[in-house]
Design a protein around this motif. Sequence first.
Motif, PDB file in Angstrom:
ATOM      1  N   ALA A 121      65.347  36.524   8.090  1.00 24.70           N
ATOM      2  CA  ALA A 121      64.226  35.653   8.855  1.00 24.70           C
ATOM      3  C   ALA A 121      62.992  36.220   8.598  1.00 24.70           C
ATOM      4  CB  ALA A 121      64.776  35.821  10.371  1.00 24.70           C
ATOM      5  N   GLU A 122      61.857  35.661   9.180  1.00 27.31           N
ATOM      6  CA  GLU A 122      60.478  36.340   9.206  1.00 27.31           C
ATOM      7  C   GLU A 122      60.499  36.661  10.787  1.00 27.31           C
ATOM      8  OE1 GLU A 122      58.477  33.209   7.366  1.00 27.31           O
ATOM      9  OE2 GLU A 122      58.543  34.282   5.369  1.00 27.31           O
ATOM     10  N   ILE A 123      59.380  37.752  10.891  1.00 24.73           N
ATOM     11  CA  ILE A 123      58.810  38.122  12.161  1.00 24.73           C
ATOM     12  C   ILE A 123      57.169  37.747  12.215  1.00 24.73           C
ATOM     13  CG2 ILE A 123      58.485  40.153  14.060  1.00 24.73           C
ATOM     14  CD1 ILE A 123      60.762  41.661  12.441  1.00 24.73           C
ATOM     15  N   PRO A 124      56.983  37.263  13.333  1.00 26.96           N
ATOM     16  CA  PRO A 124      55.635  36.513  13.039  1.00 26.96           C
ATOM     17  C   PRO A 124      54.930  37.785  13.623  1.00 26.96           C
ATOM     18  CG  PRO A 124      56.547  35.617  15.047  1.00 26.96           C
ATOM     19  CD  PRO A 124      57.806  36.157  13.889  1.00 26.96           C
ATOM     20  N   VAL A 125      53.527  37.978  13.056  1.00 30.66           N
ATOM     21  CA  VAL A 125      52.739  39.230  13.489  1.00 30.66           C
ATOM     22  C   VAL A 125      51.280  38.857  13.455  1.00 30.66           C
ATOM     23  CG1 VAL A 125      52.218  41.383  12.483  1.00 30.66           C
ATOM     24  CG2 VAL A 125      54.444  40.900  12.189  1.00 30.66           C
ATOM     25  N   LEU A 126      50.577  39.404  14.363  1.00 34.41           N
ATOM     26  CA  LEU A 126      49.069  39.312  14.490  1.00 34.41           C
ATOM     27  C   LEU A 126      48.683  40.492  13.958  1.00 34.41           C
ATOM     28  CD1 LEU A 126      48.276  37.710  17.755  1.00 34.41           C
ATOM     29  CD2 LEU A 126      47.975  36.543  15.692  1.00 34.41           C
ATOM     30  N   GLN A 127      47.653  40.642  13.067  1.00 35.85           N
ATOM     31  CA  GLN A 127      47.411  41.850  12.105  1.00 35.85           C
ATOM     32  C   GLN A 127      45.807  41.851  12.648  1.00 35.85           C
ATOM     33  OE1 GLN A 127      47.354  41.782   7.970  1.00 35.85           O
ATOM     34  NE2 GLN A 127      47.840  43.833   7.991  1.00 35.85           N
ATOM     35  N   ILE A 128      45.294  42.961  13.374  1.00 32.51           N
ATOM     36  CA  ILE A 128      43.950  42.981  13.801  1.00 32.51           C
ATOM     37  C   ILE A 128      43.205  44.233  12.919  1.00 32.51           C
ATOM     38  CG2 ILE A 128      42.350  43.549  15.484  1.00 32.51           C
ATOM     39  CD1 ILE A 128      44.443  42.427  17.478  1.00 32.51           C
ATOM     40  N   PRO A 129      42.186  44.401  12.026  1.00 35.68           N
ATOM     41  CA  PRO A 129      41.666  45.335  11.366  1.00 35.68           C
ATOM     42  C   PRO A 129      41.122  46.386  12.422  1.00 35.68           C
ATOM     43  CG  PRO A 129      40.472  43.369  11.110  1.00 35.68           C
ATOM     44  CD  PRO A 129      41.605  42.677  12.057  1.00 35.68           C
ATOM     45  N   THR A 137      48.563  52.877  11.675  1.00 31.45           N
ATOM     46  CA  THR A 137      49.065  51.480  12.011  1.00 31.45           C
ATOM     47  C   THR A 137      49.604  51.620  13.382  1.00 31.45           C
ATOM     48  OG1 THR A 137      49.415  50.791   9.973  1.00 31.45           O
ATOM     49  CG2 THR A 137      50.602  49.424  11.778  1.00 31.45           C
ATOM     50  N   VAL A 138      49.068  50.812  14.581  1.00 29.81           N
ATOM     51  CA  VAL A 138      49.594  50.593  15.817  1.00 29.81           C
ATOM     52  C   VAL A 138      50.462  49.330  15.965  1.00 29.81           C
ATOM     53  CG1 VAL A 138      49.093  50.710  18.275  1.00 29.81           C
ATOM     54  CG2 VAL A 138      47.618  52.040  16.929  1.00 29.81           C
ATOM     55  N   LEU A 139      51.671  49.632  16.274  1.00 30.33           N
ATOM     56  CA  LEU A 139      52.555  48.423  16.521  1.00 30.33           C
ATOM     57  C   LEU A 139      52.716  48.203  18.177  1.00 30.33           C
ATOM     58  CD1 LEU A 139      54.600  46.462  15.444  1.00 30.33           C
ATOM     59  CD2 LEU A 139      56.328  48.150  15.734  1.00 30.33           C
ATOM     60  N   LEU A 140      52.289  47.101  18.444  1.00 30.93           N
ATOM     61  CA  LEU A 140      52.583  46.720  20.032  1.00 30.93           C
ATOM     62  C   LEU A 140      53.275  45.552  20.027  1.00 30.93           C
ATOM     63  CD1 LEU A 140      51.335  47.404  22.926  1.00 30.93           C
ATOM     64  CD2 LEU A 140      49.582  45.898  22.548  1.00 30.93           C
ATOM     65  N   GLU A 149      50.902  36.320  21.010  1.00 31.37           N
ATOM     66  CA  GLU A 149      49.617  36.163  21.543  1.00 31.37           C
ATOM     67  C   GLU A 149      49.391  36.686  23.023  1.00 31.37           C
ATOM     68  OE1 GLU A 149      50.729  32.596  18.745  1.00 31.37           O
ATOM     69  OE2 GLU A 149      51.763  33.721  20.556  1.00 31.37           O
ATOM     70  N   ASP A 150      50.387  37.057  23.851  1.00 33.11           N
ATOM     71  CA  ASP A 150      50.404  37.586  25.039  1.00 33.11           C
ATOM     72  C   ASP A 150      49.813  38.933  25.099  1.00 33.11           C
ATOM     73  OD1 ASP A 150      51.789  35.454  26.349  1.00 33.11           O
ATOM     74  OD2 ASP A 150      53.553  36.591  26.567  1.00 33.11           O
ATOM     75  N   VAL A 151      49.961  39.768  23.825  1.00 35.07           N
ATOM     76  CA  VAL A 151      49.548  41.004  23.791  1.00 35.07           C
ATOM     77  C   VAL A 151      48.176  41.257  22.941  1.00 35.07           C
ATOM     78  CG1 VAL A 151      51.711  42.107  24.046  1.00 35.07           C
ATOM     79  CG2 VAL A 151      51.026  41.746  21.800  1.00 35.07           C
ATOM     80  N   TYR A 152      47.931  40.075  22.404  1.00 34.67           N
ATOM     81  CA  TYR A 152      46.546  40.181  21.588  1.00 34.67           C
ATOM     82  C   TYR A 152      45.423  40.981  22.240  1.00 34.67           C
ATOM     83  CZ  TYR A 152      42.052  38.985  18.986  1.00 34.67           C
ATOM     84  OH  TYR A 152      41.153  39.146  18.368  1.00 34.67           O
ATOM     85  N   PHE A 153      45.103  40.521  23.405  1.00 33.66           N
ATOM     86  CA  PHE A 153      43.634  40.995  24.088  1.00 33.66           C
ATOM     87  C   PHE A 153      44.160  42.510  24.529  1.00 33.66           C
ATOM     88  CE2 PHE A 153      42.880  36.647  24.211  1.00 33.66           C
ATOM     89  CZ  PHE A 153      41.672  36.674  23.574  1.00 33.66           C
ATOM     90  N   PRO A 154      45.085  42.956  25.032  1.00 32.04           N
ATOM     91  CA  PRO A 154      45.350  44.396  25.094  1.00 32.04           C
ATOM     92  C   PRO A 154      45.256  45.218  24.003  1.00 32.04           C
ATOM     93  CG  PRO A 154      46.979  43.164  26.650  1.00 32.04           C
ATOM     94  CD  PRO A 154      45.944  42.330  25.648  1.00 32.04           C
TER      95      PRO A 154
END
Length: 157
Positions: A121-129, A137-140, A149-154
Amino acid sequence: MVPITAPDFPVGFHSFHRNPAYNYQLNRWHSLGLMRFEDIHNLGSMQTFGDWIHTMLALADQAESEERLLNAAFFCRAAEFYTTDGDVPDKEALYRRFRDLFDRATAQEPLRKIRVPWKDAEIPVLQIPATGPSRGTVLLHGGVDSCLEDVYFPMNY
């Protein structure tokens, strides 16, 4: 469109609804700055999941018409949250609308959506520089009932 820096993170736990499950979810999204107090402070008449879904979609439509795309996105997310098989609109359609609104709201944000291969499978990820020197790397991640998307702003904060 102006880039979103970070929403305000309101402090406190409010009595938005007498149903503890509804109240928790409203506080969850409000505390992340994703739902305005003035939009959700008077929702006590919702009794069923159908009421919840109808109310959240009406709020999404209103927020979208006012170009408050982030609020609109998370009202769609809230509607999707309590949608079950057989509901109209269906869960997948609501999730697609949520993602579309989120993508539009964050179009100027420095994030990349990638997919990380894992097993079959694949895991969707948001990567922020990093905004400064990178120290690794911080994994949240959220819980079982959240999406990236729920954790993007924190995370961005």
